[in-house]
Design a protein around this motif. Structure first.
Motif, PDB file in Angstrom:
ATOM      1  N   UNK A  15       9.349  -5.349  -5.108  1.00  0.00           N
ATOM      2  CA  UNK A  15       8.843  -4.989  -5.793  1.00  0.00           C
ATOM      3  C   UNK A  15       9.863  -4.776  -7.714  1.00  0.00           C
ATOM      4  N   UNK A  16      11.146  -4.926  -7.635  1.00  0.00           N
ATOM      5  CA  UNK A  16      12.248  -4.845  -8.332  1.00  0.00           C
ATOM      6  C   UNK A  16      12.534  -6.883  -8.780  1.00  0.00           C
ATOM      7  N   UNK A  17      12.359  -7.328  -8.045  1.00  0.00           N
ATOM      8  CA  UNK A  17      11.755  -8.948  -7.644  1.00  0.00           C
ATOM      9  C   UNK A  17      10.843  -9.356  -8.282  1.00  0.00           C
ATOM     10  N   UNK A  18       9.508  -8.945  -7.791  1.00  0.00           N
ATOM     11  CA  UNK A  18       8.257  -9.350  -8.446  1.00  0.00           C
ATOM     12  C   UNK A  18       7.977  -8.938 -10.205  1.00  0.00           C
ATOM     13  N   UNK A  19       9.537  -7.996 -11.067  1.00  0.00           N
ATOM     14  CA  UNK A  19       9.445  -7.804 -11.762  1.00  0.00           C
ATOM     15  C   UNK A  19       9.817  -8.441 -12.658  1.00  0.00           C
ATOM     16  N   UNK A  43      13.500   6.815  13.135  1.00  0.00           N
ATOM     17  CA  UNK A  43      12.192   6.810  12.492  1.00  0.00           C
ATOM     18  C   UNK A  43      12.202   7.191  11.212  1.00  0.00           C
ATOM     19  N   UNK A  44      13.348   8.158  10.849  1.00  0.00           N
ATOM     20  CA  UNK A  44      13.810   8.172   9.482  1.00  0.00           C
ATOM     21  C   UNK A  44      14.620   7.051   8.896  1.00  0.00           C
ATOM     22  N   UNK A  45      15.411   6.698   9.750  1.00  0.00           N
ATOM     23  CA  UNK A  45      15.928   4.727   9.561  1.00  0.00           C
ATOM     24  C   UNK A  45      14.778   3.888   8.380  1.00  0.00           C
ATOM     25  N   UNK A  46      13.754   4.291   9.729  1.00  0.00           N
ATOM     26  CA  UNK A  46      12.865   2.945   9.496  1.00  0.00           C
ATOM     27  C   UNK A  46      12.030   3.150   8.640  1.00  0.00           C
ATOM     28  N   UNK A  47      12.060   4.364   8.206  1.00  0.00           N
ATOM     29  CA  UNK A  47      11.075   4.900   7.161  1.00  0.00           C
ATOM     30  C   UNK A  47      11.675   4.418   5.739  1.00  0.00           C
ATOM     31  N   UNK A  48      13.029   4.653   5.588  1.00  0.00           N
ATOM     32  CA  UNK A  48      13.511   4.355   4.023  1.00  0.00           C
ATOM     33  C   UNK A  48      14.231   3.059   4.240  1.00  0.00           C
ATOM     34  N   UNK A  49      14.631   1.843   5.463  1.00  0.00           N
ATOM     35  CA  UNK A  49      14.304  -0.084   5.174  1.00  0.00           C
ATOM     36  C   UNK A  49      12.873   0.154   4.901  1.00  0.00           C
ATOM     37  N   UNK A  50      11.722   0.870   5.287  1.00  0.00           N
ATOM     38  CA  UNK A  50      10.837   0.350   4.657  1.00  0.00           C
ATOM     39  C   UNK A  50      10.559   0.497   3.580  1.00  0.00           C
ATOM     40  N   UNK A  51      10.283   1.911   2.446  1.00  0.00           N
ATOM     41  CA  UNK A  51      10.997   2.216   1.794  1.00  0.00           C
ATOM     42  C   UNK A  51      11.797   1.570   0.634  1.00  0.00           C
ATOM     43  N   UNK A  52      12.843   1.192   0.961  1.00  0.00           N
ATOM     44  CA  UNK A  52      14.382   0.355   0.229  1.00  0.00           C
ATOM     45  C   UNK A  52      12.941  -1.123  -0.431  1.00  0.00           C
ATOM     46  N   UNK A  53      12.394  -1.976   1.487  1.00  0.00           N
ATOM     47  CA  UNK A  53      12.246  -3.258   1.454  1.00  0.00           C
ATOM     48  C   UNK A  53      11.022  -2.783   0.656  1.00  0.00           C
ATOM     49  N   UNK A  54      10.616  -2.460   0.287  1.00  0.00           N
ATOM     50  CA  UNK A  54       9.320  -2.525  -0.910  1.00  0.00           C
ATOM     51  C   UNK A  54      10.245  -1.905  -2.163  1.00  0.00           C
ATOM     52  N   UNK A  55      10.628  -1.480  -2.519  1.00  0.00           N
ATOM     53  CA  UNK A  55      11.206  -1.566  -3.870  1.00  0.00           C
ATOM     54  C   UNK A  55      11.484  -2.583  -4.422  1.00  0.00           C
ATOM     55  N   UNK A  56      12.818  -3.322  -2.758  1.00  0.00           N
ATOM     56  CA  UNK A  56      13.502  -4.539  -3.654  1.00  0.00           C
ATOM     57  C   UNK A  56      12.132  -5.639  -3.486  1.00  0.00           C
ATOM     58  N   UNK A  88       0.718  -1.062  -0.148  1.00  0.00           N
ATOM     59  CA  UNK A  88      -0.288  -0.113  -0.191  1.00  0.00           C
ATOM     60  C   UNK A  88       0.695   1.080   0.069  1.00  0.00           C
ATOM     61  N   UNK A  89       1.718   1.584  -1.315  1.00  0.00           N
ATOM     62  CA  UNK A  89       2.470   2.387  -1.193  1.00  0.00           C
ATOM     63  C   UNK A  89       2.045   3.745  -1.353  1.00  0.00           C
ATOM     64  N   UNK A  90       0.722   3.539  -1.832  1.00  0.00           N
ATOM     65  CA  UNK A  90       0.859   5.206  -2.018  1.00  0.00           C
ATOM     66  C   UNK A  90       0.242   5.632  -0.307  1.00  0.00           C
ATOM     67  N   UNK A  91      -0.150   5.135   0.272  1.00  0.00           N
ATOM     68  CA  UNK A  91      -0.407   4.996   1.541  1.00  0.00           C
ATOM     69  C   UNK A  91       0.757   5.292   2.711  1.00  0.00           C
ATOM     70  N   UNK A  92       1.773   4.832   2.431  1.00  0.00           N
ATOM     71  CA  UNK A  92       2.977   4.708   2.866  1.00  0.00           C
ATOM     72  C   UNK A  92       3.494   6.218   2.824  1.00  0.00           C
ATOM     73  N   UNK A  93       3.411   6.876   1.588  1.00  0.00           N
ATOM     74  CA  UNK A  93       4.267   8.190   1.309  1.00  0.00           C
ATOM     75  C   UNK A  93       3.653   8.917   2.141  1.00  0.00           C
ATOM     76  N   UNK A  94       1.868   8.611   2.228  1.00  0.00           N
ATOM     77  CA  UNK A  94       1.448   9.600   2.497  1.00  0.00           C
ATOM     78  C   UNK A  94       1.697   9.620   4.045  1.00  0.00           C
ATOM     79  N   UNK A  95       1.527   8.849   4.781  1.00  0.00           N
ATOM     80  CA  UNK A  95       2.470   8.552   5.718  1.00  0.00           C
ATOM     81  C   UNK A  95       3.258   8.968   5.995  1.00  0.00           C
ATOM     82  N   UNK A  96       4.927   8.605   5.582  1.00  0.00           N
ATOM     83  CA  UNK A  96       6.073   9.681   5.197  1.00  0.00           C
ATOM     84  C   UNK A  96       6.103  10.925   5.114  1.00  0.00           C
TER      85      UNK A  96
END
Length: 476
Positions: A471-475, A456-469, A436-444
């Protein structure tokens, strides 16, 4: 009463009286009763007020109770540990706190004072006097950032106590405008107030200079702050100057300079906990969380004396992927803050997340029982709903977790803006975990408006990085 009479005589000798001459002798004679009344008033600065004595020795308590009562104290309350002090301060204010340096438990009087000042648990008008022996005196005075209003070196007489209390409250009254402005964070007023007071009361020059320089830092006037500090460090270096200059270096991203300053302060003043905390922050900013964790853990039991520091230790352990240490510190945070205003639901959410990742669902469930006694029903419902989503994600039920999360946002739309940034960060992690990346970025975006911590910034970056990772793996 004999001691009080002696103290009064000493005080009268210290009063600044104008020299008599033929033109003023009669007027001075007429004014003398008024000055006498004022002197008596000054000798009872605690009249109608309450004092807190922090000491485990019964004999010392009784002696101080008698002496403070002679100075006008309406009542004298006792405490022997930091936890008892915190309980008293949560329900009342004190005009004066007289605190023994060596206390029961993990924290000493200096660490108590630091916590009270950093977290603004003391009113600006409350005087804090440290009682210490010769051996501990060096440790106390070295830490100038959080120095007491005065010191008493044991053994001391009633006359000494009286003189010191009078001196403290004279300073509190005379510098009230500066103290109040600093406490209320009206920093733009402080330089002018301090300059005016310096001309009236030159005996307080050092304290006024420190408040003036700190106000520049608080106003983000970093170049001006740096210039002032460098000049003062050349003349008479003190730990508080090094710490404040390191803060300026951190703001200017001059990490190596900050490291050098703080390394020296930590080495020469190991009791200076604020320096170790800042050193850890600088190392973390340099993406050296393991070194930051090491700095704090070297403080030993002192590192465990503060709930805020325990949270930082837990966050650093999470950052380096050490769940064992993170669980240990989070458990201490939860146990220490239960049934207090320091309790926060994100501590439970963080610990629950680790448990469910490890498949220890029973341990996660036990956290709910702990929460019941320390958070309100609304927060409990929120935390339980988020913990259930954590469990679904850990068990591979992403679709079910996503559906629950959608319902969560629908049901709590009015509550979300009031949640603490730490709790919102836990919610953000859930959003990115179920795509739910749209909601995630809204919260960020919402979180960053609240000046989030490094954790908190580290946790946000890690969450986004894992999500993108993912996504790339699924692609692929």
């Amino acid at each position: 009463m004999k001691n009080l009479h002696i103290a009064f005589s000493t005080f009268m000798m210290q009063i600044d009286l104008p020299a008599d001459n033929s033109d003023t002798a009669a007027r001075n004679s007429a004014d003398k009763p008024d000055r006498m009344k004022q002197a008596v008033k000054d000798m009872t600065p605690l009249k109608g007020k309450t004092a807190l004595v922090v000491d485990s020795a019964l004999a010392t308590r009784r002696a101080l109770q008698e002496q403070l009562s002679q100075l006008g104290a309406k009542s004298v309350i006792f405490a022997s540990s930091v936890s008892e002090v915190e309980q008293h301060l949560s329900s009342r204010e004190f005009a004066l706190i007289v605190c023994e340096y060596q206390l029961e438990g993990d924290r000493n009087g200096q660490q108590l004072l630091e916590d009270l000042r950093v977290n603004k648990k003391l009113a600006w008008s409350t005087a804090f006097m440290m009682v210490t022996g010769e051996r501990s005196y060096g440790n106390v005075v070295a830490v100038a950032e959080f120095e007491p209003d005065d010191y008493l070196i044991k053994p001391f007489t009633a006359s000494t106590l009286s003189d010191r209390v009078v001196r403290i409250f004279n300073r509190k009254i005379r510098l009230a405008d500066a103290y109040r402005s600093m406490f209320e964070e009206r920093f733009q007023e402080v330089p002018g107030i301090c300059e005016d007071l310096e001309s009236k009361f030159p005996q307080y020059l050092n304290e006024l200079e420190r408040m003036r320089v700190e106000s520049f830092y608080r106003l983000a006037e970093y170049e001006k702050t740096e210039q002032e500090l460098l000049t003062k460090l050349e003349k008479a270096p003190k730990p508080w100057m090094q710490l404040l200059l390191a803060k300026v270096n951190l703001e200017k991203k001059q990490f190596e300079q900050a490291n050098e300053l703080l390394s020296d302060v930590v080495k020469t003043n190991p009791e200076y906990l604020a320096a170790s905390d800042l050193f850890a922050d600088v190392l973390w900013e340099q993406n050296r969380p393991a070194d930051a964790l090491d700095i704090l853990e070297k403080m030993g039991a002192k590192a465990l004396s503060s709930t805020t520091r325990l949270r930082k230790l837990a966050d650093l352990a999470v950052r380096i992927g050490d769940n064992t240490r993170s669980k240990n510190y989070l458990t201490k945070v939860i146990d220490r803050s239960r049934n207090t205003s320091l309790s926060q639901i994100h501590d439970y959410l963080q610990l629950s997340k680790i448990y469910v990742k490890e498949g220890r669902h029973e341990e996660a469930e036990k956290l709910t029982a702990k929460m019941r006694s320390t958070v309100n029903s609304a927060e409990l419902d929120l935390a339980r709903a988020m913990m259930a989503i954590q469990k679904d994600i850990a068990d591979g039920r992403g679709v079910k977790a996503s559906d629950k999360l959608v319902s969560f946002f629908d049901n709590n739309a009015e509550v979300l803006p009031t949640l603490e940034p730490e709790t919102l960060t836990s919610l953000l992690e859930l959003c990115f975990a179920v795509s739910m990346d749209t909601k995630g970025y809204e919260l960020a975006s919402q979180i960053t408006k609240h000046k989030p911590s490094k954790a908190m910034l580290d946790r946000i970056r890690t969450a986004i990085s894992d999500f993108k990772g993912n996504q790339n793996a699924s692609g692929d």
